[in-house]
Design a protein around this motif. Structure first.
Motif, PDB file in Angstrom:
ATOM      1  N   TRP A 129      11.893   5.647 -44.931  1.00  0.00           N
ATOM      2  CA  TRP A 129      12.101   4.862 -43.704  1.00  0.00           C
ATOM      3  C   TRP A 129      12.709   3.505 -44.056  1.00  0.00           C
ATOM      4  N   THR A 179      17.982   0.899 -42.562  1.00  0.00           N
ATOM      5  CA  THR A 179      19.087   1.636 -41.950  1.00  0.00           C
ATOM      6  C   THR A 179      18.574   2.772 -41.071  1.00  0.00           C
ATOM      7  N   VAL A 180      17.600   3.515 -41.569  1.00  0.00           N
ATOM      8  CA  VAL A 180      17.013   4.619 -40.793  1.00  0.00           C
ATOM      9  C   VAL A 180      16.313   4.073 -39.552  1.00  0.00           C
ATOM     10  N   LYS A 181      15.539   3.024 -39.707  1.00  0.00           N
ATOM     11  CA  LYS A 181      14.813   2.435 -38.569  1.00  0.00           C
ATOM     12  C   LYS A 181      15.785   1.904 -37.515  1.00  0.00           C
ATOM     13  N   ASP A 182      16.853   1.246 -37.947  1.00  0.00           N
ATOM     14  CA  ASP A 182      17.836   0.723 -36.996  1.00  0.00           C
ATOM     15  C   ASP A 182      18.519   1.852 -36.229  1.00  0.00           C
ATOM     16  N   ALA A 183      18.858   2.929 -36.926  1.00  0.00           N
ATOM     17  CA  ALA A 183      19.488   4.079 -36.261  1.00  0.00           C
ATOM     18  C   ALA A 183      18.523   4.751 -35.295  1.00  0.00           C
ATOM     19  N   PHE A 184      17.257   4.851 -35.685  1.00  0.00           N
ATOM     20  CA  PHE A 184      16.264   5.470 -34.805  1.00  0.00           C
ATOM     21  C   PHE A 184      16.023   4.598 -33.572  1.00  0.00           C
ATOM     22  N   LYS A 185      15.990   3.280 -33.763  1.00  0.00           N
ATOM     23  CA  LYS A 185      15.837   2.360 -32.635  1.00  0.00           C
ATOM     24  C   LYS A 185      16.982   2.541 -31.649  1.00  0.00           C
ATOM     25  N   ALA A 186      18.212   2.588 -32.140  1.00  0.00           N
ATOM     26  CA  ALA A 186      19.377   2.781 -31.265  1.00  0.00           C
ATOM     27  C   ALA A 186      19.277   4.114 -30.521  1.00  0.00           C
ATOM     28  N   HIS A 187      18.813   5.140 -31.208  1.00  0.00           N
ATOM     29  CA  HIS A 187      18.630   6.455 -30.586  1.00  0.00           C
ATOM     30  C   HIS A 187      17.588   6.382 -29.460  1.00  0.00           C
ATOM     31  N   THR A 242      17.825  13.609 -39.182  1.00  0.00           N
ATOM     32  CA  THR A 242      18.594  12.377 -39.316  1.00  0.00           C
ATOM     33  C   THR A 242      17.706  11.147 -39.405  1.00  0.00           C
ATOM     34  N   PHE A 243      16.603  11.159 -38.648  1.00  0.00           N
ATOM     35  CA  PHE A 243      15.739   9.978 -38.579  1.00  0.00           C
ATOM     36  C   PHE A 243      14.529  10.082 -39.493  1.00  0.00           C
TER      37      PHE A 243
END
Length: 96
Positions: free
Chosen positions: A76, A79-87, A17-18
């Protein structure tokens, strides 16, 4: 008889996912232009980390080969970075 050694990224994969980027680098030994040995080294790259204040810090890919950098830069996205940060923040909050 000339022995030479060269390295090449023979596999670059994007997984999960990330968008983890997995790199397999081949170490190739040749004798007079004929391959006599091949060994592999693998490493993985994630889009970044968070600091103690939960700010996202991009992974430094400046030491990677140009083909690896191109793949990382392509997958990367913000959108991917923001989702990974939230994770990462969620993991930190849950104590994982």
């Amino acid at each position: 008889m000339a022995l030479t050694e060269r390295f090449e990224n023979d596999k670059i994969e994007v997984v999960g996912t990330f968008k983890a980027v997995q790199v397999r680098k081949a170490n190739i030994i040749e004798k007079d232009g004929v391959e006599i040995s091949r060994t592999f080294h693998r490493h993985s790259l994630m889009p970044g980390t968070i600091d103690e204040s939960d700010n996202f810090v991009d992974t430094d890919i400046s030491g990677e080969d140009a083909d690896v950098q191109a793949v990382c830069n392509a997958v990367w996205t913000t959108t991917v970075k923001d989702a990974f940060k939230a994770h990462l923040i969620a993991q930190k909050s849950s104590g994982i």
